[in-house]
Scaffold this motif. Structure first.
Motif, mmCIF file in Angstrom:
data_model
loop_
_atom_site.group_PDB
_atom_site.id
_atom_site.type_symbol
_atom_site.label_atom_id
_atom_site.label_comp_id
_atom_site.label_asym_id
_atom_site.label_seq_id
_atom_site.Cartn_x
_atom_site.Cartn_y
_atom_site.Cartn_z
ATOM 1 N N ASP A 192 -101.296 -14.140 -76.666
ATOM 2 C CA ASP A 192 -100.035 -13.938 -77.388
ATOM 3 C C ASP A 192 -100.263 -13.792 -78.889
ATOM 4 O O ASP A 192 -99.373 -14.045 -79.700
ATOM 5 C CB ASP A 192 -99.062 -15.093 -77.113
ATOM 6 C CG ASP A 192 -99.667 -16.471 -77.392
ATOM 7 O OD1 ASP A 192 -100.880 -16.540 -77.690
ATOM 8 O OD2 ASP A 192 -98.929 -17.469 -77.306
ATOM 9 N N ILE A 193 -101.463 -13.352 -79.285
ATOM 10 C CA ILE A 193 -101.827 -13.142 -80.681
ATOM 11 C C ILE A 193 -102.215 -11.684 -80.867
ATOM 12 O O ILE A 193 -102.922 -11.110 -80.037
ATOM 13 C CB ILE A 193 -103.034 -14.042 -81.073
ATOM 14 C CG1 ILE A 193 -102.646 -15.516 -81.032
ATOM 15 C CG2 ILE A 193 -103.556 -13.679 -82.455
ATOM 16 C CD1 ILE A 193 -101.619 -15.909 -82.071
ATOM 17 N N ALA A 194 -101.762 -11.078 -81.963
ATOM 18 C CA ALA A 194 -102.133 -9.693 -82.261
ATOM 19 C C ALA A 194 -102.695 -9.610 -83.678
ATOM 20 O O ALA A 194 -102.721 -10.593 -84.418
ATOM 21 C CB ALA A 194 -100.927 -8.763 -82.102
ATOM 22 N N VAL A 195 -103.152 -8.420 -84.034
ATOM 23 C CA VAL A 195 -103.833 -8.228 -85.317
ATOM 24 C C VAL A 195 -102.945 -8.637 -86.499
ATOM 25 O O VAL A 195 -103.423 -9.215 -87.477
ATOM 26 C CB VAL A 195 -104.282 -6.761 -85.476
ATOM 27 C CG1 VAL A 195 -104.870 -6.525 -86.858
ATOM 28 C CG2 VAL A 195 -105.314 -6.421 -84.420
ATOM 29 N N GLY A 196 -101.651 -8.341 -86.409
ATOM 30 C CA GLY A 196 -100.761 -8.698 -87.503
ATOM 31 C C GLY A 196 -100.738 -10.191 -87.771
ATOM 32 O O GLY A 196 -100.680 -10.622 -88.925
ATOM 33 N N ASP A 197 -100.803 -10.995 -86.707
ATOM 34 C CA ASP A 197 -100.837 -12.452 -86.882
ATOM 35 C C ASP A 197 -102.059 -12.878 -87.688
ATOM 36 O O ASP A 197 -101.969 -13.730 -88.582
ATOM 37 C CB ASP A 197 -100.865 -13.143 -85.512
ATOM 38 C CG ASP A 197 -99.616 -12.883 -84.691
ATOM 39 O OD1 ASP A 197 -98.515 -13.185 -85.182
ATOM 40 O OD2 ASP A 197 -99.750 -12.373 -83.570
ATOM 41 N N LEU A 198 -103.213 -12.295 -87.366
ATOM 42 C CA LEU A 198 -104.443 -12.645 -88.069
ATOM 43 C C LEU A 198 -104.392 -12.203 -89.524
ATOM 44 O O LEU A 198 -104.731 -12.979 -90.433
ATOM 45 C CB LEU A 198 -105.643 -12.003 -87.375
ATOM 46 C CG LEU A 198 -106.998 -12.200 -88.063
ATOM 47 C CD1 LEU A 198 -107.364 -13.681 -88.121
ATOM 48 C CD2 LEU A 198 -108.083 -11.410 -87.351
ATOM 49 N N MET A 199 -103.952 -10.966 -89.775
ATOM 50 C CA MET A 199 -103.966 -10.448 -91.140
ATOM 51 C C MET A 199 -102.970 -11.179 -92.035
ATOM 52 O O MET A 199 -103.234 -11.407 -93.224
ATOM 53 C CB MET A 199 -103.686 -8.944 -91.137
ATOM 54 C CG MET A 199 -104.744 -8.128 -90.398
ATOM 55 S SD MET A 199 -106.449 -8.453 -90.938
ATOM 56 C CE MET A 199 -106.429 -7.705 -92.566
ATOM 57 N N VAL A 200 -101.819 -11.573 -91.490
ATOM 58 C CA VAL A 200 -100.863 -12.364 -92.269
ATOM 59 C C VAL A 200 -101.484 -13.710 -92.640
ATOM 60 O O VAL A 200 -101.364 -14.177 -93.786
ATOM 61 C CB VAL A 200 -99.548 -12.568 -91.493
ATOM 62 C CG1 VAL A 200 -98.706 -13.659 -92.128
ATOM 63 C CG2 VAL A 200 -98.751 -11.265 -91.465
ATOM 64 N N ALA A 201 -102.179 -14.339 -91.687
ATOM 65 C CA ALA A 201 -102.801 -15.632 -91.982
ATOM 66 C C ALA A 201 -103.866 -15.496 -93.062
ATOM 67 O O ALA A 201 -103.933 -16.317 -93.990
ATOM 68 C CB ALA A 201 -103.419 -16.206 -90.705
ATOM 69 N N LEU A 202 -104.714 -14.461 -92.974
ATOM 70 C CA LEU A 202 -105.751 -14.261 -93.990
ATOM 71 C C LEU A 202 -105.128 -14.011 -95.360
ATOM 72 O O LEU A 202 -105.619 -14.498 -96.384
ATOM 73 C CB LEU A 202 -106.649 -13.080 -93.606
ATOM 74 C CG LEU A 202 -107.484 -13.249 -92.337
ATOM 75 C CD1 LEU A 202 -108.308 -11.992 -92.073
ATOM 76 C CD2 LEU A 202 -108.386 -14.466 -92.420
ATOM 77 N N THR A 203 -104.038 -13.254 -95.379
ATOM 78 C CA THR A 203 -103.367 -12.969 -96.646
ATOM 79 C C THR A 203 -102.746 -14.219 -97.239
ATOM 80 O O THR A 203 -102.889 -14.502 -98.432
ATOM 81 C CB THR A 203 -102.281 -11.892 -96.437
ATOM 82 O OG1 THR A 203 -102.895 -10.705 -95.921
ATOM 83 C CG2 THR A 203 -101.578 -11.555 -97.744
ATOM 84 N N GLN A 204 -102.064 -14.994 -96.403
ATOM 85 C CA GLN A 204 -101.395 -16.194 -96.902
ATOM 86 C C GLN A 204 -102.399 -17.242 -97.376
ATOM 87 O O GLN A 204 -102.185 -17.916 -98.391
ATOM 88 C CB GLN A 204 -100.502 -16.781 -95.810
ATOM 89 C CG GLN A 204 -99.306 -15.918 -95.444
ATOM 90 C CD GLN A 204 -98.377 -15.705 -96.626
ATOM 91 O OE1 GLN A 204 -98.102 -16.628 -97.375
ATOM 92 N NE2 GLN A 204 -97.907 -14.481 -96.800
ATOM 93 N N LEU A 205 -103.491 -17.403 -96.660
ATOM 94 C CA LEU A 205 -104.484 -18.410 -97.041
ATOM 95 C C LEU A 205 -105.156 -18.097 -98.366
ATOM 96 O O LEU A 205 -105.632 -19.009 -99.050
ATOM 97 C CB LEU A 205 -105.550 -18.534 -95.947
ATOM 98 C CG LEU A 205 -105.175 -19.392 -94.737
ATOM 99 C CD1 LEU A 205 -106.211 -19.233 -93.633
ATOM 100 C CD2 LEU A 205 -105.049 -20.855 -95.132
ATOM 101 N N THR A 206 -105.226 -16.819 -98.729
ATOM 102 C CA THR A 206 -105.926 -16.447 -99.962
ATOM 103 C C THR A 206 -104.974 -16.121 -101.105
ATOM 104 O O THR A 206 -105.382 -15.570 -102.119
ATOM 105 C CB THR A 206 -106.865 -15.251 -99.706
ATOM 106 O OG1 THR A 206 -106.141 -14.185 -99.078
ATOM 107 C CG2 THR A 206 -108.019 -15.659 -98.810
#
Length: 221
Positions: free
Chosen positions: A152-166
C-alpha cells in the motif's frame, strides 16, 4: 549537381571548461541550500573558485543556472537509485541505500527554492524527470516484488517523506542535522516493511497524484 546539407554540432567544451561548469553547479547547489535561491551569483562564483566572467560564460542568468542545478539534482538522485538497484543483492537493502543516499541531496531544502525558477516544459527537464521516475519506480518495484515492501506504498509516499525529512528545521540549524535525518529516515523505512502492522489511511500516492495536486517539486510536477 546535388547540394549536401550540413548540420553544425554544438562545440564540445574543453576538459577545464567542463570542470568549471561542474564546480559552478555544485557550488550553486550548496549555497542555495545554505542561503536560498537568491544567493548572490558572486558568492556562487567565489565558492566554485572561478571568476564572475567564467560563471556568466556558462550561464547567461540566474534562471539558466537554476535550471541546470535542477537537472543536476534529478540526475544525481536517479544515479543513486540505479546504482543501489544494480549493486545491492537484497531488494529492500537497495531501497534503504537509495533513500539514505537521496537525502544527501537535501531535496527538501532545494525543491521549494528551485521550483519557481524552472520551465518544466523544457525537453531536457522532461527527459530527466522520466529517468528519475523510472529509476525510483524500479527500486521500489523490486522491493515490492521480493515481498519485503508493503503493497500500500507508492513512489509518491517515498518522495514526500524524503522531501519533508530534508526540509530546513524552523528556528535555526539543527546541531546534528545529518544524524537527525538519517535516524528518522530509518524509522520511516522500518515502517515500509511488509507485512504492514496497521492499515494506512487514504491511498498510496503516486507521482502522478502529486503532480495533479500541485505538490510536486524538483521535477515531480
Amino acid at each position: 549537381m546535388t547540394t549536401v546539407g550540413l548540420t553544425c554540432a554544438a562545440p564540445r567544451l574543453r576538459a577545464d571548461a567542463v570542470r568549471n561548469r561542474e564546480r559552478i553547479i555544485a557550488a550553486a547547489r550548496e549555497t542555495m541550500v545554505e542561503f536560498g535561491a537568491e544567493v548572490p551569483l558572486d558568492e556562487i562564483a567565489r565558492r566554485a573558485g572561478v571568476g564572475n566572467a567564467t560563471l556568466y560564460r556558462h550561464f547567461a542568468d540566474r534562471q539558466e543556472l537554476i535550471h541546470h542545478v535542477t537537472l543536476s539534482v534529478m540526475s544525481r538522485i536517479a544515479d543513486r537509485a540505479e546504482r543501489a538497484l544494480a549493486e545491492e543483492p537484497d531488494a529492500f537493502e537497495a531501497l534503504r541505500r537509495f533513500a539514505h543516499d537521496a537525502v544527501e541531496e537535501r531535496i527538501g531544502a532545494l525543491c521549494p527554492l528551485l521550483s519557481d525558477g524552472v520551465d518544466h516544459a523544457r525537453p531536457e527537464l522532461l527527459a530527466a524527470r522520466e529517468r528519475l521516475d523510472a529509476a525510483v519506480e524500479a527500486v521500489m518495484g523490486a522491493a515490492r516484488d521480493s515481498g519485503q515492501l508493503r503493497t500500500d506504498i507508492a513512489v509518491g509516499d517515498l518522495m514526500v517523506a524524503l522531501t519533508q525529512l530534508t526540509r530546513p528545521l524552523p528556528g535555526g540549524a539543527c546541531l546534528d542535522f545529518d544524524g537527525f535525518v538519517h535516524r528518522h529516515l530509518q524509522l520511516f523505512l522500518d515502517g515500509l516493511r511488509a507485512p504492514g502492522r496497521s492499515e494506512l489511511p487514504g491511498a498510496a500516492a503516486t507521482l502522478e497524484d502529486l503532480r495533479r495536486r500541485g505538490a510536486g517539486r524538483c521535477g515531480v510536477r
